[in-house]
Design an enzyme around this catalytic site. Structure first.
Site: not given
Lengths: 359, 359
Positions: A120, A142, A184, A226, A236, A240, A244, A247, A251, A264
């Site tokens: 955990r 993330k 990026e 960032k 997010e 935030r 993306n 993205h 994606h 990517h």
């Protein structure tokens, strides 16, 4: 060495940027709760840098477990995650054992997610070795893995204790991956930092040649952007999502072509051009601005032409995006260079034109 | 209906305890961000209660996805987790979709972990249908799955938005599972609430017969104790570990016998007796106190005799416990009835005597 801080109350952490940091155990030692670490890397990076970081730690009395995974986005999945868990359990790693991610975004995401979920949650440190991970994925917490039905669908928000970005590692990076990282970097200029975009237009050649001062500054300013965004919106819920940019389109491209075929950053670059195209169709960007966006990406040797999947297939894939709300695809679009918005308020027919690659 | 609150700043949430709650959609509706839920249950509980909760939600305009998993601790693993992910992705569940766990501890842990990790986190609601989950596992945000090398080794701290404990569901609970739940109820008395222990000695027969007032009070007081501990120590850095009385021994038993052969509460009961035995050997409990502990567990029809694994095997299995620090097994031991401590400061030879089941 330059240092900046990601401000997240009791989860704040420093980012160190500079040359030769990998061999300097003194950056890592203060963050260890116990003198035991598990360094997670891959078959490409481990032969280059594992001992550079492991030996000074051993010399300082730290027990080091080395976990070397297969390389590539195709391995950012549950099976590879199990390899990490198995090593940690077999070595009886405890809650005070620190995981260190040594590699690019895939290693960082996998290791961070393993750290978030093993017992955990155990501490972890990001040691990004690609430009993309230094300017983006290693910062902000993330973590996650891909699912056969979608990229990054399984994961957690989980902050590292430290990010160590050693620019020396970029010298062994293939040019194609360097370019993917620059995609990026350019993103920060586009979404919220017009001055940085201007600076990048001037300094792109030096950055592509890894001039030390230019590279350090580009990483620092990217991380600064960032960190500000993450500090304002860790989970997010709002701003935030601007990170993306490109993205949702990207994606879809990665997903359609098979993970790892397009890098990517390459998919993001192409998606950024698609977002700019739709922004122009909406009347928000003019032709000159779109031309500047394409030009800077081309100067970074990035692809700007999207694969022709057909609009329907693009829409189907984009529906899987995590930003979909109430069935509506939300997109990051440009209002100008230096200002992006997240919106579901675009013309669906114009989106279809963009996805059809209409002239 | 009685309500209490788990106080965790912006992650605080209510626990409702009472009769007939499952059929009352008004408890759930205020917590939905979007009128879509996925109810996760198992093949035993779903035929009994799925429509009781699903139909009123549908009548209120909520889209309900039903996910029915195989029943049992043996299925609290990665494969079953994937079934949940697959359903969520196939149904295009989004960040605003709420997961509802309808079942016992296994369903709650699995669903909570799926909620913690799907799209990096979606809301979830606990609807525990066993006594054990109503008094323990549904409260406090521990979620996770087992690994072949250890129980609950993979997981996350992730709080629900609401816990709905309907005592009517206990009428369909097998007696053995009711007893297993009582083991955790007794635990609260032992670790921090001597008055509650006294009350339980008086009321055990009524509780075992599910007298409504006695059952509600036992659940309320258990949740109150748990909520106080969790609020003080969400991530188990200190006091929260006391909730694991009997668990380090118990996990070793469960692990050795195969998950699901002994019920968790049965293993905990036996582990509690082992902890009491070691506490007596340390001179902290007297023989009369140990006798009271055994007697109340026997009144709840719980096992109190540990299987003879041999001390070495017990020690090997206990080394896997998450509370191990610097290689040293930390145990929850009793200083008196109503006061437990977490300690690594016990006599190793006396532990060996306890594990050898020495007279």
């Amino acid at each position: 060495m330059q240092t900046l801080t990601v401000s997240l109350a009791d989860r704040s952490y420093p980012i160190h940027i500079g040359s030769g940091l990998l061999g300097q155990a003194e950056h890592i030692l203060p963050h260890l709760k116990r003198k035991q670490v598990a360094i997670v890397s891959n078959t490409t990076v481990a032969p280059l840098y594992m001992q550079t970081i492991a030996q000074p730690l051993r010399d300082a009395g730290v027990a080091v477990i080395e976990i070397v995974l297969p390389d590539g986005e195709a391995h950012k999945n549950h099976q590879t995650l199990q390899i990490i868990y198995d090593h940690l359990l077999q070595n009886r790693c405890e809650r005070n054992t620190t995981l260190i991610a040594l590699g690019g975004g895939v290693i960082g995401d996998l290791t961070g997610y393993a750290a978030a979920t093993y017992l955990r949650g155990v501490p972890f440190i990001q040691v990004p070795t690609t430009l993309l991970s230094q300017v983006d994925s290693s910062v902000g917490g993330k973590t996650g893995i891909n699912h056969p039905l979608g990229k990054n669908m399984i994961g957690a928000f989980y902050q590292p204790k430290l990010v160590l970005a050693d620019i020396d590692t970029l010298t062994t990076l293939p040019q194609r991956e360097l370019s993917a990282g620059v995609a990026e970097v350019v993103k920060y200029g586009l979404i919220r930092d017009a001055d940085f975009f201007d600076w990048l237009e001037t300094n792109m050649s030096a950055l592509m040649h890894l001039d030390a001062a230019v590279t350090s500054y580009a990483i620092y300013r990217s991380c600064e952007n960032k960190a500000e965004v993450v500090a304002a919106d860790e989970h997010e819920q709002g701003e935030r999502a601007l990170l993306n940019l490109g993205h949702t389109f990207g994606h879809a491209i990665e997903n359609a072509m098979g993970y790892g075929v397009w890098l990517h950053g390459e998919a993001v670059a192409t998606g950024t051009v698609m977002a700019a195209d739709l922004s122009q169709r909406m009347g928000w960007l003019n032709a000159a601005e779109v031309a500047r966006i394409k030009a800077i990406l081309q100067a970074a040797k990035l692809p700007i032409d999207a694969p022709d999947l057909g609009a329907d297939e693009y829409l189907r894939l984009m529906q899987l995006d995590k930003k979909v709300a109430d069935g509506r695809i939300r997109l990051i679009l440009q209002q100008s260079i230096g200002k992006a918005v997240i919106t579901a308020d675009y013309d669906a027919e114009k989106l279809r034109q963009t996805l059809s690659l209409a002239a």
